[in-house]
Design a protein around this motif. Sequence first.
Motif, PDB file in Angstrom:
ATOM      1  N   UNK A  42       0.817  -1.236   0.000  1.00  0.00           N
ATOM      2  CA  UNK A  42       0.000   0.000   0.000  1.00  0.00           C
ATOM      3  C   UNK A  42       0.840   1.272   0.000  1.00  0.00           C
ATOM      4  N   UNK A  43       1.935   1.286   0.764  1.00  0.00           N
ATOM      5  CA  UNK A  43       2.785   2.484   0.813  1.00  0.00           C
ATOM      6  C   UNK A  43       3.457   2.748  -0.529  1.00  0.00           C
ATOM      7  N   UNK A  44       3.963   1.681  -1.156  1.00  0.00           N
ATOM      8  CA  UNK A  44       4.639   1.848  -2.442  1.00  0.00           C
ATOM      9  C   UNK A  44       3.680   2.379  -3.499  1.00  0.00           C
ATOM     10  N   UNK A  45       2.445   1.885  -3.492  1.00  0.00           N
ATOM     11  CA  UNK A  45       1.452   2.363  -4.460  1.00  0.00           C
ATOM     12  C   UNK A  45       1.064   3.807  -4.195  1.00  0.00           C
ATOM     13  N   UNK A  46       0.918   4.151  -2.928  1.00  0.00           N
ATOM     14  CA  UNK A  46       0.406   5.482  -2.591  1.00  0.00           C
ATOM     15  C   UNK A  46       1.442   6.573  -2.807  1.00  0.00           C
ATOM     16  N   UNK A  47       2.715   6.279  -2.562  1.00  0.00           N
ATOM     17  CA  UNK A  47       3.730   7.331  -2.568  1.00  0.00           C
ATOM     18  C   UNK A  47       4.509   7.439  -3.869  1.00  0.00           C
ATOM     19  N   UNK A  48       4.509   6.390  -4.687  1.00  0.00           N
ATOM     20  CA  UNK A  48       5.204   6.448  -5.964  1.00  0.00           C
ATOM     21  C   UNK A  48       4.351   7.100  -7.043  1.00  0.00           C
ATOM     22  N   UNK A  49       4.948   7.442  -8.188  1.00  0.00           N
ATOM     23  CA  UNK A  49       4.168   7.969  -9.310  1.00  0.00           C
ATOM     24  C   UNK A  49       3.117   6.952  -9.759  1.00  0.00           C
ATOM     25  N   UNK A  50       2.004   7.430 -10.251  1.00  0.00           N
ATOM     26  CA  UNK A  50       0.917   6.533 -10.626  1.00  0.00           C
ATOM     27  C   UNK A  50       1.302   5.522 -11.714  1.00  0.00           C
ATOM     28  N   UNK A  51       2.115   5.868 -12.732  1.00  0.00           N
ATOM     29  CA  UNK A  51       2.525   4.831 -13.678  1.00  0.00           C
ATOM     30  C   UNK A  51       3.242   3.662 -12.996  1.00  0.00           C
ATOM     31  N   UNK A  52       3.991   3.954 -11.936  1.00  0.00           N
ATOM     32  CA  UNK A  52       4.671   2.893 -11.190  1.00  0.00           C
ATOM     33  C   UNK A  52       3.644   2.040 -10.453  1.00  0.00           C
ATOM     34  N   UNK A  53       2.627   2.670  -9.874  1.00  0.00           N
ATOM     35  CA  UNK A  53       1.554   1.914  -9.224  1.00  0.00           C
ATOM     36  C   UNK A  53       0.875   0.973 -10.215  1.00  0.00           C
ATOM     37  N   UNK A  54       0.676   1.459 -11.444  1.00  0.00           N
ATOM     38  CA  UNK A  54       0.004   0.649 -12.462  1.00  0.00           C
ATOM     39  C   UNK A  54       0.814  -0.592 -12.813  1.00  0.00           C
ATOM     40  N   UNK A  55       2.133  -0.451 -13.001  1.00  0.00           N
ATOM     41  CA  UNK A  55       2.928  -1.623 -13.384  1.00  0.00           C
ATOM     42  C   UNK A  55       3.221  -2.511 -12.182  1.00  0.00           C
ATOM     43  N   UNK A  56       3.254  -1.951 -10.978  1.00  0.00           N
ATOM     44  CA  UNK A  56       3.405  -2.797  -9.797  1.00  0.00           C
ATOM     45  C   UNK A  56       2.215  -3.738  -9.667  1.00  0.00           C
ATOM     46  N   UNK A  57       1.000  -3.177  -9.684  1.00  0.00           N
ATOM     47  CA  UNK A  57      -0.206  -4.004  -9.537  1.00  0.00           C
ATOM     48  C   UNK A  57      -0.464  -4.855 -10.769  1.00  0.00           C
ATOM     49  N   UNK A  58      -0.227  -4.269 -11.939  1.00  0.00           N
ATOM     50  CA  UNK A  58      -0.595  -4.960 -13.169  1.00  0.00           C
ATOM     51  C   UNK A  58       0.409  -5.986 -13.637  1.00  0.00           C
ATOM     52  N   UNK A  59       1.686  -5.845 -13.242  1.00  0.00           N
ATOM     53  CA  UNK A  59       2.719  -6.714 -13.814  1.00  0.00           C
ATOM     54  C   UNK A  59       3.566  -7.415 -12.767  1.00  0.00           C
ATOM     55  N   UNK A  60       4.162  -6.670 -11.815  1.00  0.00           N
ATOM     56  CA  UNK A  60       5.120  -7.272 -10.892  1.00  0.00           C
ATOM     57  C   UNK A  60       4.478  -8.380 -10.061  1.00  0.00           C
ATOM     58  N   UNK A  61       3.266  -8.159  -9.580  1.00  0.00           N
ATOM     59  CA  UNK A  61       2.607  -9.170  -8.755  1.00  0.00           C
ATOM     60  C   UNK A  61       2.379 -10.450  -9.548  1.00  0.00           C
ATOM     61  N   UNK A  62       2.020 -10.312 -10.828  1.00  0.00           N
ATOM     62  CA  UNK A  62       1.843 -11.486 -11.694  1.00  0.00           C
ATOM     63  C   UNK A  62       3.132 -12.278 -11.843  1.00  0.00           C
ATOM     64  N   UNK A  63       4.239 -11.566 -12.067  1.00  0.00           N
ATOM     65  CA  UNK A  63       5.522 -12.237 -12.310  1.00  0.00           C
ATOM     66  C   UNK A  63       5.965 -12.992 -11.065  1.00  0.00           C
ATOM     67  N   UNK A  64       5.781 -12.382  -9.884  1.00  0.00           N
ATOM     68  CA  UNK A  64       6.147 -13.064  -8.639  1.00  0.00           C
ATOM     69  C   UNK A  64       5.291 -14.313  -8.431  1.00  0.00           C
TER      70      UNK A  64
END
Length: 483
Positions: A235-257
């Motif tokens: 939640x902190x990483x999504x809230x404090x980083x730029x929104x494009x980063x939030x999009x690829x964190x939720x949309x891509x990184x979680x899938x890869x892990x």
Amino acid sequence: MIEIAVILALPFSAGALLALWGARKWAAEFNIAASFATFVAAAALTARVISEGPLLAFDRLFFVDAFNVFLVALTAFVGCTTAVFSRPYMRIEEAHGRLTPPRLRLYHSMYQVFVGAMLVALLTNNMGILWVAMEAATLATVLLVSLYRTPASLEAAWKYFILCGVGIAQALFGTILLYFAAERVLGAEGGALLWTELNQVKSQLEPTVLSLSFVFLLVGYGTKVGLVPLHNWLPDAHAEGPTPVSAVLSGLLLNVALYAVVRCKVLVDGSLETVFAGKLMMGFGLLSVVTSAFFLMRQKDVKRLFAYSSIEHMGIITFAFGMGGAVASFAGLLHMTVHSLTKSAIFYTVGHAAQKTGTQLIANIRGLIQVSPTIGWGLTLGCLAILGMPPFGVFASEFLILTTAMRDQPWATPFLLGALGVAFAAVFSKVQPMVFGDTNAKRLPHPPSMLPVFLHMALVLMLGLWIPPYLAEWYRQAAQMIG
């Protein structure tokens, strides 16, 4: 395998160039061009797999099959659309004084490195290189999360680095144990960390060592997935980083892990011939769904709200893969796809909404439908889709998961239904006034990029009504392999 070489070389080459010239006026356009070229190469690889089937390349170092080919295409596609979205978004941030040219250079270069690291993780056949790629993605995103250099963003980046660093250390220990079990069967020079080799001899691997290895791998990579109780960074990483980063964190990184976890589950299931790994995944998945649903009710920041929604949906997917079976695994793969598309689209709209109102606080974002109808309708459609309303693809995948749980794991069904109901009420009650309330927000200095939003939503709607035959066949083949 020219397609794989291009897919892997393009992001890192673009990252190197943008590290030098990422602050120039044309850097955003170059970022889009590099991301689009990567997507074209991924589409070419996809077409080749459709015609020729699974492929090994570069002395068995890279491997493409039904499980990872659609994730490669999805990663390249969302990476491209996020680059399109970030062009006006980052220019608005610069106009508002939140970013300087050196930070824009850092953003553009690390964005490409991040996408490249995820593609390496998906394509590699070596479990050791998979670990290295996940660590590289972690380091790149730490720099992206801390881009604004505010106390809150630095704290979020530090928390992300520490928690995921500890998690990735657990995954390293699990990888070492996996090698220890495989080396006895394959020999030190026999490709003991190559997944294709491990998959062929999985029934001969030492069950006790492999069980212990999976525990460490699940905890390690599960930290990156955001599974409760390993989720505090997300939640902190999504809230404090730029929104494009939030999009690829939720949309891509979680899938890869989660992809890494499932690859390991296949080996453990083949060695133990029990549901040990599946039970662990069901437990973590169900705990994540229930916990995040109640956390959703307490959120006041819109990006934190959808960060907890991501934890909920990754819990649903983990639970589905834990159940196993053809239908549940098929539904899990479909849910990975539609969640990635939907959640990234939601973050696109939320980013522009926060820029229009100057705040991420839900109570201060009102009347988006009046200020910008495209942003208002984009957020509305995205929320209806992510909450599982028909005919969107999330409804189809959740329906399959729930009906399978009713048949195979009836004890878990009330928890799933209750958590989904709580999440629906929490998200809808917060988003409805954001879209339809009264407002006095001003227009943005640059027009928002809403094409990626409606493109993603059109794909999610299509997958709810019709799945292309080759994609459905990949899901079936991957589901059969996952078990």
